[in-house]
Design an enzyme around this catalytic site. Structure first.
Site, PDB file in Angstrom:
ATOM      1  N   LYS A 111       0.860  -1.174   0.029  1.00 60.16           N
ATOM      2  CA  LYS A 111      -0.085  -0.004   0.223  1.00 60.16           C
ATOM      3  C   LYS A 111       0.712   1.393   0.015  1.00 60.16           C
ATOM      4  O   LYS A 111       0.682   2.157  -0.678  1.00 60.16           O
ATOM      5  CB  LYS A 111      -1.015  -0.130   1.180  1.00 60.16           C
ATOM      6  CG  LYS A 111      -2.094  -0.921   1.091  1.00 60.16           C
ATOM      7  CD  LYS A 111      -2.705  -1.181   2.451  1.00 60.16           C
ATOM      8  CE  LYS A 111      -3.881  -2.455   2.123  1.00 60.16           C
ATOM      9  NZ  LYS A 111      -4.510  -2.842   3.178  1.00 60.16           N
ATOM     10  N   GLN A 164      -4.933  -1.519   9.734  1.00 59.02           N
ATOM     11  CA  GLN A 164      -4.799  -2.784   8.907  1.00 59.02           C
ATOM     12  C   GLN A 164      -5.514  -3.853  10.103  1.00 59.02           C
ATOM     13  O   GLN A 164      -5.153  -3.772  11.216  1.00 59.02           O
ATOM     14  CB  GLN A 164      -3.087  -3.131   8.793  1.00 59.02           C
ATOM     15  CG  GLN A 164      -3.070  -4.501   8.128  1.00 59.02           C
ATOM     16  CD  GLN A 164      -3.629  -4.475   6.473  1.00 59.02           C
ATOM     17  OE1 GLN A 164      -3.445  -3.574   5.767  1.00 59.02           O
ATOM     18  NE2 GLN A 164      -4.207  -5.564   6.222  1.00 59.02           N
ATOM     19  N   ASP A 195     -10.991   2.758   4.221  1.00 57.90           N
ATOM     20  CA  ASP A 195     -11.638   1.422   4.049  1.00 57.90           C
ATOM     21  C   ASP A 195     -13.292   1.401   3.936  1.00 57.90           C
ATOM     22  O   ASP A 195     -13.866   0.422   3.534  1.00 57.90           O
ATOM     23  CB  ASP A 195     -11.316   0.629   5.348  1.00 57.90           C
ATOM     24  CG  ASP A 195     -10.097  -0.249   4.947  1.00 57.90           C
ATOM     25  OD1 ASP A 195      -9.843  -0.778   3.822  1.00 57.90           O
ATOM     26  OD2 ASP A 195      -9.468  -0.691   6.043  1.00 57.90           O
TER      27      ASP A 195
END
Ligand code: NAP
Length: 296
Positions: A54, A98, A121
């Site tokens: 990422k 994460q 997200d």
């Protein structure tokens, strides 16, 4: 193979190109560089790989990448304090924590402490509610990538029968909402669904997000249907470690009209959509026009 291959790798490269163009324009015309903060707690090897990837792709499209690595035994209060700091940092447009988090942390509490407008997200309860009511939201990356590929392949999805196998909060449920938003007739199947093969056989669009290697055989697929395989399963075959999806690719490709491979299908689109969400969040934060085609 009868089906057209939906090349997620090539599509993701195109999306990253669009993001990079928009980032360049933001810098040139407004002196703004979008920023994405990724927070990793602990040393889960798969998470470390994702976070590295990422960060690399964020920099490649011209955005600022901020990585925060915390020890596995970090108190939850410290993580919440970091999120608060990132929420208040104008250089940070997107925040991603994460998952999974270590057991002593409450994932829901952590996710819901991210400012919704920076929740790239799309897991914050506000974004879930906005998506469910058809309002502008941050859309979860994996289903957004699936939607982009479906729109690209079909143009309009209106009136199509779609079956989503899996009802997780990160893939199945938001995928179903997005398909509904595009006027599909949507069925969400799960482990208690009766006669799954028959349910799947009705579908013009099948999205498989189960986590069971090659569970969907070709004879469940309606002739000409579009198959989006979200599954990522590592199995041993002929003495080798290989990645396979939730769909038996070889037999499904004989009946489907179009199909995504694993690897090289949905996977690459997920990070591309994370970058897309970050540039969208940045434009919204500055009251600027959003890039076309990079959100739902
Ligand atoms: P998850 O949270 O484990 O959810 C799996 C879903 O599948 C559940 O709703 C479960 O039903 C359903 N299911 C399990 N067994 C079933 C069966 N025999 N028949 C029908 N449904 C069944 O998984 P997830 O996080 O959504 O992920 C799904 C897959 O996608 C995994 O392989 C994951 O690695 C992959 N994934 C890929 C990406 C990507 O970027 N490509 C991103 C995220 C996830 P119940 O609710 O009834 O238990």
């Amino acid at each position: 193979m009868a089906a057209t291959l939906i090349d997620g790798k090539a599509f993701a490269a195109k999306v990253r190109g669009q993001v990079a163009e928009h980032v360049a324009r933001l810098k040139e015309e407004h002196g703004i560089t979008p920023g994405l903060a990724v927070v990793l707690v602990g040393e889960d090897p798969a998470s470390q790989v994702y976070v590295r990837s990422k960060g690399k792709q964020t920099v490649e499209v011209g955005m600022n990448s901020y990585e925060h690595k915390l020890d596995a035994d970090t108190p939850e209060a410290d993580l919440l304090a970091l999120i608060d700091q990132l929420n208040n940092d104008p250089a940070v447009n997107g925040i991603l924590v994460q998952l999974p988090l270590p057991k002593h942390m409450n994932e829901e509490l952590v996710i819901n402490s991210i400012a919704p407008e920076k929740d790239v997200d799309g897991f914050h309860i506000s974004n879930v509610g906005l998506l469910g009511t058809g309002q502008k939201s941050m859309v979860p990356c994996t289903p957004l990538g699936c939607l982009m590929m479906l729109r690209d392949h079909h143009g309009s999805l209106s009136g199509m029968d779609a079956v989503v196998i899996g009802r997780s909060n990160i893939v199945g449920k938001p995928m179903a909402q997005l398909l509904l938003g595009d006027s599909c007739t949507v069925t969400i199947a799960h482990s208690r669904t009766k006669d799954l093969p028959d349910v799947v056989r009705r579908a013009d669009i099948v999205v498989a997000a189960v986590g069971r290697p090659e569970m969907v055989p070709g004879d469940w697929i309606k002739e000409g249907a579009t198959v989006i395989d979200v599954g990522i399963n590592r199995i041993e075959r002929d003495g080798k470690n290989v990645l396979v999806g939730d769909v038996d690719f070889a037999s499904a490709a004989e009946r489907a009209g179009a199909i995504t491979p694993v690897p090289g299908g949905v996977g690459p689109m997920t990070i591309a959509c994370l970058l897309a969400n970050t540039v969208t969040a940045c434009c919204r934060a500055h009251n600027l026009a959003e890039p076309e085609g990079l959100t739902a």
